[in-house]
Scaffold this active site. Structure first.
Site, PDB file in Angstrom:
ATOM      1  N   GLY A  59       0.835  -1.197   0.000  1.00 11.87           N
ATOM      2  CA  GLY A  59       0.000   0.000   0.000  1.00 11.87           C
ATOM      3  C   GLY A  59       0.867   1.243   0.000  1.00 11.87           C
ATOM      4  N   CYS A  90       5.096  -6.127   1.620  1.00 14.98           N
ATOM      5  CA  CYS A  90       5.427  -4.696   1.638  1.00 14.98           C
ATOM      6  C   CYS A  90       4.766  -3.978   2.821  1.00 14.98           C
ATOM      7  CB  CYS A  90       5.065  -4.070   0.293  1.00 14.98           C
ATOM      8  SG  CYS A  90       5.882  -2.487  -0.014  1.00 14.98           S
ATOM      9  N   TYR A  91       3.738  -3.147   2.601  1.00 20.25           N
ATOM     10  CA  TYR A  91       3.075  -2.483   3.720  1.00 20.25           C
ATOM     11  C   TYR A  91       2.562  -3.518   4.719  1.00 20.25           C
ATOM     12  CZ  TYR A  91      -0.134   0.383   6.449  1.00 20.25           C
ATOM     13  OH  TYR A  91      -0.782   1.010   7.482  1.00 20.25           O
ATOM     14  N   HIS A 179       7.691  -7.687  -3.957  1.00 21.10           N
ATOM     15  CA  HIS A 179       6.388  -8.035  -4.533  1.00 21.10           C
ATOM     16  C   HIS A 179       6.492  -9.310  -5.375  1.00 21.10           C
ATOM     17  CE1 HIS A 179       4.149  -4.372  -3.412  1.00 21.10           C
ATOM     18  NE2 HIS A 179       5.347  -3.807  -3.443  1.00 21.10           N
ATOM     19  N   GLU A 181       4.156 -11.047  -6.527  1.00 22.08           N
ATOM     20  CA  GLU A 181       3.065 -11.130  -7.509  1.00 22.08           C
ATOM     21  C   GLU A 181       3.417 -10.499  -8.841  1.00 22.08           C
ATOM     22  OE1 GLU A 181       2.200  -7.302  -5.134  1.00 22.08           O
ATOM     23  OE2 GLU A 181       3.187  -9.230  -4.854  1.00 22.08           O
ATOM     24  N   ASP A 238     -19.387 -11.467 -21.711  1.00 25.75           N
ATOM     25  CA  ASP A 238     -19.798 -11.473 -20.310  1.00 25.75           C
ATOM     26  C   ASP A 238     -21.264 -11.860 -20.152  1.00 25.75           C
ATOM     27  OD1 ASP A 238     -17.245 -10.463 -20.041  1.00 25.75           O
ATOM     28  OD2 ASP A 238     -17.924  -8.388 -19.840  1.00 25.75           O
ATOM     29  N   LYS A 386     -11.779 -10.873 -16.965  1.00 25.86           N
ATOM     30  CA  LYS A 386     -12.247 -11.129 -18.321  1.00 25.86           C
ATOM     31  C   LYS A 386     -11.669 -12.419 -18.913  1.00 25.86           C
ATOM     32  CE  LYS A 386     -14.247  -8.681 -20.956  1.00 25.86           C
ATOM     33  NZ  LYS A 386     -15.655  -8.584 -21.414  1.00 25.86           N
TER      34      LYS A 386
END
Length: 530
Positions: A59, A90-91, A179, A181, A238, A386
């Site tokens: 964050g 991180c945060y 990070h 990710e 969708d 998506k």
């Protein structure tokens, strides 16, 4: 699918990181169901979710700021006392260090970008490295943990000497400064897998087939044995996937409605109705509301007001259709199906709903709904991105003619016409857009691109056509590549392609004398202009 119904799930607690959605995606790619909740989730909700593991995001704040986001005391106690396997990034790492008795300070040397870290060999979190001592990872922080809480051991250091990973295996708490990710982090996905599969004992078993079966069962349970349902069907992937799932659950109690708002692409209503009949085998009623919708938009220039007005128009159409069904069948549908996706929910959410992130724009099928909605909503795809919806569509054997179509905004061309929407501007844009999209197909580029379309700009520029001076409008072209719509990059066309399309639009579309191409990425721009 209720989150409670899913056998193994990972909660991602959002502290406002730009990478939060990436965390959820990486976990899903491992075959484990994950979803994002705000950092200020209630302790009772956390207990109801009964997660197999929790990941805290990064964050933008510093933990020593006065207004720094914090977990409730109940949630912190649950994570620590019940030893729910937790990975804090991180945060999130700084938060745990500070709350559990360690110390976080502003770093003398900030660390941003890709850089090496050194691993300590005793680490459980990095056990997959099999003796390798260095990793290149993605950093983004200006603070550092200078003192670790009792029970934690440091497991990795940056070249600047910062502690960038620590763990307390007894409490099942694992902290990383970098990070994992982000694709720039070497072995980042492997680290997440090691944490979830080996340390949290989560079995990767989540598939799109499971998702569909769970959704079908849940829809039957919610709707009951006799209620009827209306589905807003647009012709995009969708709504088609959502309609197919509900149709499998309810059969002929589903009533699909295709609304021609007058803001569709060139000949879109005719083309979609033909595809519905020939390929999808769904019951569809087409309602022409173009005259009424265009009249309501007269003089409206604010993008948010356009979206909200169109959202309200859709609902009034469905309510009228429901009353007609009641007259014909003696039974009024009380449920409305929409193809809302996770990015729609995220972008339409306020900070009170989705962590400390800002509302980007409302979507007609999220933020544009009236508060006194007379339908109960069914949104089977609300937790999906998506590309996951496309994967689900393939598993349901929906034809590629629907699955591979570019996304198209629910409000239609209204938000691709900057400024006031008029019938003349709609016709101009339809013609220009048709030329652009047709050229993409002809050149074999359509399926390389995530989303493309033309935009009408309310700007008149001077031009020369023949021997005459013109003062006509500008058309902008937009084409982007993306995976899930959360981020996007502009597509680098060859100059001859753009020249060909520009020339054709200027020659064939009345009132246009200039064409420009948008080379903005998301972020900072959004895919649509409004």
């Amino acid at each position: 699918m209720h989150h409670q119904d899913c056998p193994a799930k990972v909660l991602v607690m959002d502290f406002g990181s730009q990478y939060t959605q990436l965390i959820a995606r990486r976990v899903r790619e491992l075959g484990i169901y994950s979803f994002i909740v705000p950092y200020n989730i209630k302790g009772s909700d956390l207990e109801d979710y009964s997660p197999s593991a929790v990941i805290l995001s990064g964050g933008p704040a510093s933990v020593y700021d006065d207004a720094a986001p914090a977990l409730s005391s109940e949630v912190l106690a649950l994570l620590c006392d019940k030893a729910i396997p937790t990975l804090a990034i991180c945060y999130g790492m700084h938060y745990f260090v500070q709350q559990l008795g360690g110390k976080v300070t502003r770093a003398q040397v900030r660390e941003y970008g890709r850089m090496p870290i050194n691993i300590k060999g005793t680490s459980k979190l990095f056990s997959f490295l099999d003796g390798k001592e260095t990793l290149n990872v993605w950093m983004s922080h200006g603070d550092e943990a200078t003192t670790l809480p009792s029970g934690f051991i440091a497991s990795a250091y940056s070249t600047n000497g910062h502690t960038v990973a620590a763990e307390n295996p007894v409490s099942h708490l694992y902290l990383v400064q970098f990070h994992p990710e982000v694709t720039h982090s070497e072995e980042g996905t492997t680290l997440l897998k090691n944490f979830l599969v080996n340390l949290a004992n989560v079995t990767p078993s989540w598939t799109m087939h499971d998702f569909a079966e769970e959704k079908i069962a849940h829809i039957r349970k919610v709707v009951g044995p006799s209620e009827h349902v209306i589905c807003a069907l647009s012709g995009g992937v969708d709504s088609c996937v959502a309609a197919t799932i509900v149709h499998k659950a309810l059969g002929d109690r589903l009533h699909c409605v295709f609304v021609d708002t007058g803001l569709l692409r060139y000949q879109e209503a005719e083309r979609c109705m033909a595809m519905f009949k020939q390929e999808l085998q769904l019951p569809v009623t087409c309602i022409d509301a173009s005259e009424n919708v265009l009249r309501q938009l007269t003089g409206v220039t604010d993008p948010e007001k356009k979206r909200q007005m169109i959202g309200h128009s859709f609902i009034s159409i469905f309510e009228r259709y429901a009353r007609d069904l009641e007259t014909q069948r003696g039974h009024k549908p009380k449920f409305l199906v929409q193809g809302t996706l996770y990015p729609d929910v995220i972008e339409s959410s306020s900070s009170s709903m989705q962590g400390p992130s800002a509302t980007i724009k409302s979507h007609h099928n999220v933020g544009g709904l009236p508060e006194d909605l007379s339908f109960d909503l069914i949104e089977p795809l609300r937790e999906l991105f998506k590309d996951e919806v496309r994967s689900l569509g393939h598993s349901l054997r929906i034809p590629d003619s629907f699955i591979k179509r570019h996304p198209f905004p629910g409000p239609g061309l209204a938000i691709r016409i900057v400024g006031e929407v008029t019938p003349e501007r709609v016709r101009t844009l339809q013609l220009a857009d048709e030329i652009f999209i047709k050229a993409l197909y002809e050149e074999g580029l359509y399926h390389e691109i995530w989303q493309a379309g033309a935009l009408f700009l309310p700007v008149r520029s001077v031009g020369v056509q023949g021997d005459n001076r013109t003062h006509d409008y500008v058309i902008a072209l937009r084409a982007v590549t993306s995976v899930d719509g959360m981020t996007a990059d502009w597509y680098a066309f060859d100059a001859p392609f753009l020249a060909k399309v520009s020339n054709q639009i200027i020659n064939e579309v009345p009132g246009v004398n200039r064409v420009v191409y948008d080379i903005s990425s998301k972020p900072p721009a959004t895919i649509e202009w409004e």
